[in-house]
Design an enzyme around this catalytic site. Structure first.
Site, PDB file in Angstrom:
ATOM      1  N   SER A  42       0.785  -1.233   0.000  1.00 52.85           N
ATOM      2  CA  SER A  42       0.000   0.000   0.000  1.00 52.85           C
ATOM      3  C   SER A  42       0.816   1.282   0.000  1.00 52.85           C
ATOM      4  O   SER A  42       0.351   2.300  -0.483  1.00 52.85           O
ATOM      5  CB  SER A  42      -0.932   0.018   1.215  1.00 52.85           C
ATOM      6  OG  SER A  42      -1.827  -1.053   1.129  1.00 52.85           O
ATOM      7  N   SER A  43       2.004   1.255   0.558  1.00 47.99           N
ATOM      8  CA  SER A  43       2.739   2.517   0.658  1.00 47.99           C
ATOM      9  C   SER A  43       4.185   2.374   0.209  1.00 47.99           C
ATOM     10  O   SER A  43       4.747   1.279   0.187  1.00 47.99           O
ATOM     11  CB  SER A  43       2.686   3.058   2.084  1.00 47.99           C
ATOM     12  OG  SER A  43       3.393   2.206   2.955  1.00 47.99           O
TER      13      SER A  43
END
Length: 184
Positions: free
Chosen positions: A10-11
């Site tokens: 996600s990041s």
């Protein structure tokens, strides 16, 4: 018949290494990987490329179902696209998922719903945390990335908002927002 892998975190601060290694160990001939939120499949360029790349007889492999989709709707759209192309789907850590059987489809839907639920709960907790921080006066939002005085000065000198935005590498909307907020 090729085995194609898809990995996602996600990041930017997270690592794809573990997923990529597991996909390589599973015999993936090609791996598509990206660092993007899983909330919307439409925002993920590498997923779109993987879905375009796979051909009839291929298998798309992910390490966990939530790496593919966090929304039941997105999950079903992706699986339908794979099915229409004659591509099978496999999840390494949830081996009961086999979209060619009724029980496999049920398990897929149930696990997809759980992944979506987890994402919703996480978003609610984050929202609650931000609200609590605002009440305490701790949360101020993202710090300003540009000094408004620089923009005001350029506007006062007659420079066009689009020119200012380009020169400062900021959005034109930022210039217009500060222009509109300035006292007349």
């Amino acid at each position: 018949m090729a085995t194609i892998g898809y990995a996602r975190v996600s990041s930017v601060g997270q690592s794809l290494d573990i997923q990529q290694a597991a996909l390589a160990d599973a015999g993936c001939d090609k791996i598509f990987a990206e660092k993007k939120s899983g909330r919307r499949a439409s925002d993920r360029e590498q997923l779109a490329l993987a879905l375009d790349y796979v051909r009839a007889g291929d298998t798309l492999v992910v390490t966990r179902l939530d790496r593919l989709a966090r929304s039941v709707i997105d999950l079903h759209h992706i699986i339908a696209k794979l099915t229409d192309k004659g591509v099978s789907f496999r999840v390494l850590q949830q081996s009961g998922i086999d979209t060619s059987t009724s029980s496999g489809k049920l398990l897929l839907t149930m696990l997809g719903a759980v992944a979506e639920f987890e994402a919703d709960i996480r978003a609610e907790r984050q929202k609650d945390g931000i609200e609590a921080a605002k009440v305490k006066g701790v949360y101020k939002g993202r710090p300003a990335s540009i000094d408004p005085a620089i923009i005001q000065s350029a506007l006062a000198a007659g420079e066009a908002p689009a020119t200012i935005a380009k020169r400062l590498n900021i959005a034109r909307s930022t210039v217009y927002r500060l222009k509109d907020a300035a006292p007349a």
